[in-house]
Structures are given as structure tokens and as C-alpha cells.
Scaffold this motif. Structure first.
Motif, short mmCIF file in Angstrom:
data_model
loop_
_atom_site.label_atom_id
_atom_site.label_comp_id
_atom_site.label_asym_id
_atom_site.label_seq_id
_atom_site.Cartn_x
_atom_site.Cartn_y
_atom_site.Cartn_z
N TYR A 3 -23.60 -25.50 -15.96
CA TYR A 3 -22.43 -26.38 -15.98
C TYR A 3 -21.42 -25.86 -14.98
N CYS A 4 -21.06 -26.72 -14.04
CA CYS A 4 -20.03 -26.42 -13.05
C CYS A 4 -19.06 -27.59 -12.99
N LEU A 5 -17.81 -27.29 -12.71
CA LEU A 5 -16.82 -28.35 -12.58
C LEU A 5 -15.78 -27.95 -11.55
N SER A 17 -17.62 -22.24 -12.96
CA SER A 17 -19.06 -22.34 -13.24
C SER A 17 -19.46 -21.33 -14.31
N TYR A 145 -11.66 -35.01 -10.80
CA TYR A 145 -12.54 -33.88 -11.08
C TYR A 145 -13.99 -34.30 -10.88
N GLN A 147 -18.18 -32.93 -11.96
CA GLN A 147 -19.01 -32.06 -12.80
C GLN A 147 -20.46 -32.16 -12.36
N ILE A 151 -22.91 -31.91 -18.37
CA ILE A 151 -21.53 -32.36 -18.20
C ILE A 151 -20.88 -32.92 -19.46
N LYS A 155 -16.48 -32.78 -20.92
CA LYS A 155 -15.79 -33.89 -20.27
C LYS A 155 -14.54 -34.38 -21.02
N ALA A 175 -10.24 -26.03 -17.36
CA ALA A 175 -11.58 -25.71 -16.89
C ALA A 175 -12.26 -24.69 -17.81
N SER A 178 -13.16 -26.38 -21.04
CA SER A 178 -14.32 -27.23 -20.80
C SER A 178 -15.61 -26.42 -20.78
N THR A 182 -18.66 -26.47 -23.73
CA THR A 182 -20.05 -26.70 -23.35
C THR A 182 -20.94 -25.57 -23.85
#
Length: 252
Positions: A3-5, A17, A145, A147, A151, A155, A175, A178, A182
């Protein structure tokens, strides 16, 4: 999975990340999924990746080679951020084509998706999502943003909180929440978390952090967020029928 955003606000950008990679529950490793390329005073780029690790590393190696050899096309020569996205996308497609025969026989998926954030002198900062096919999209002003990876769990807070006028500090805290949300819901996402903070106009990556689950800052954010959620649920108005409910007896 991963998971990266990345978040873009008026005052800058936040890129974050996780670092877990796995090929089954008995083979879990930790790799960085964040790559920074700084030319201070001229341009600054950060890449986040999700997908095939070998493809990602090959793309990063080619980017670094082109920079070292002063290639005609590199992150140091592109005139616009969209040209940088084209360049990275083309490298990704080249790597996938090179190994496509072996991947078809083995059934391995070579695809990698990237988020590119950065700024070139005299231009606005930008976030771009680069697909495995080499094409890309930009983060729209209405949803500032992007993702990649797993994701869905992270979100909701982004949709509720992140706006162009959100402060850089609040964007960074969002971030981390988030990422934490996750990780709690999907075991394929895990710490340590990487966090990069870019202040608009500086043309240099100002802050980069690595936070594991025992980091005091991460622990504070996690515990305060949990308490805020519980307090928020308790503060919501009750249903009419709740007034008639009897409290459970001491005997259960």
C-alpha cells in the motif's frame, strides 16, 4: 501486496508506503518501495511502487544508470513532469517486454504500478499515477491524492479529510492513519512505514522518515486515533429504542 499513497496540498506533498513484500504467508520480506531523486535547486522526484519487485528494481536501476551516464533522456533532462511519467512508463514497459517470454511460461505477473511526485523549477508540483502499460493520470484537484496496492481500507480518511488547503502536517498524519488502518485490516501490508515530506517550491526533499510499530510518534498517533474513533461513536445520538433496553444483570 502493498500500500502506497501520495497527497498533494497547496503547501506541498506527502508520499508514504509500507515495506512488506510476500510470496505466500511463509515468505515475507521487507523492501523499500520509495525512491527519491533529488537535484537540489533544480528538480525533485519521488517514486512509489506496487507490483513485481524485480520489475521495480530493474526500472530503478535504469533510472540511476541514465542519471549517472548523462543520458539524453533522464529525470535530469525531461522538461515537464508528464515527460518524466512517460520516461518511467517506457522503462517499465521495456523491462516487462524483455522478460515476457519467461513470465508467460512461469505464470509470473511482471506488472508494476508507480506513483510519481515531484516538481521542476518554474513549474507546479504534480502527482502522477503510472500504469503498467506505461500510460498515466494526474491527481485531480477535487481528489488531491493517489493510491496504489491495497487501497480500500485507507481510503475513507483521505476522502473525509484531505483538501488542497489541508496543512502539510495534517496531510502527513492522515497518511500514517491511512497506512495504519490498512495494516490492521490486511496482513499483506506491514511496517515499517516510509514517509517523505516535500514543501512546494523548495526543489529538494525536506523530510524522510522510517517509522516502525514501536516508534513513539507512530504509537501516539495510533493510540490517539483509536480513542478519537471510540469517543466519536459514543458521542453519536442514540436510537429511540435504546432508552427501553435493560442493562445486563451482574450475573450476565
Amino acid at each position: 501486496m502493498t500500500y502506497c499513497l501520495a497527497i498533494k496540498v497547496n503547501s506541498g506533498m506527502v508520499l508514504a508506503s509500507d515495506s512488506r513484500t510476500n510470496a505466500g504467508m511463509d515468505h515475507i520480506n521487507t523492501y523499500s518501495k520509495m525512491y527519491a531523486f533529488d537535484m537540489p535547486g533544480a528538480r525533485s522526484f519521488v517514486l512509489l511502487s506496487a507490483g513485481n519487485l524485480a520489475t521495480t528494481q530493474a526500472v530503478i536501476n535504469l533510472i540511476e544508470r541514465d542519471l549517472e551516464q548523462d543520458a539524453p533522456t533522464s529525470l535530469n533532462t525531461v522538461a515537464h513532469l508528464f515527460e518524466a511519467a512517460d520516461y518511467v512508463g517506457n522503462l517499465s514497459c521495456e523491462v516487462q517486454r524483455r522478460h515476457s517470454g519467461g513470465s508467460q511460461r512461469s505464470g509470473v505477473n511482471l506488472e508494476t504500478t508507480f506513483i510519481l511526485g515531484g516538481q521542476i523549477e518554474g513549474q507546479a508540483q504534480e502527482l502522477l499515477l503510472i500504469y503498467p502499460e506505461g500510460n498515466y493520470i494526474a491527481a485531480p484537484p477535487s481528489k488531491p491524492y493517489l493510491q496504489i496496492g491495497e487501497i480500500k481500507y485507507g481510503k475513507p480518511i483521505l476522502d473525509r479529510v484531505v483538501r488542497p488547503e489541508t496543512s502539510l502536517g495534517d496531510a502527513a498524519r492522515c497518511a500514517l492513519v491511512s497506512l495504519d488502518s490498512t495494516m490492521r485490516s490486511n496482513v499483506s501490508v506491514g511496517a515499517p512505514f516510509e514517509l517523505a515530506i516535500y514543501e512546494a517550491g523548495t526543489l529538494s526533499l525536506g523530510h524522510r522518515m522510517l517509522l516502525d510499530v514501536d516508534d513513539p510518534l507512530y504509537i501516539d498517533i495510533q493510540q490517539i486515533w483509536n480513542k478519537v474513533l471510540i469517543d466519536g461513536i459514543n458521542a453519536l445520538p442514540q436510537f429511540d429504542w435504546e432508552a427501553g433496553l435493560q442493562a445486563p444483570s451482574a450475573g450476565g
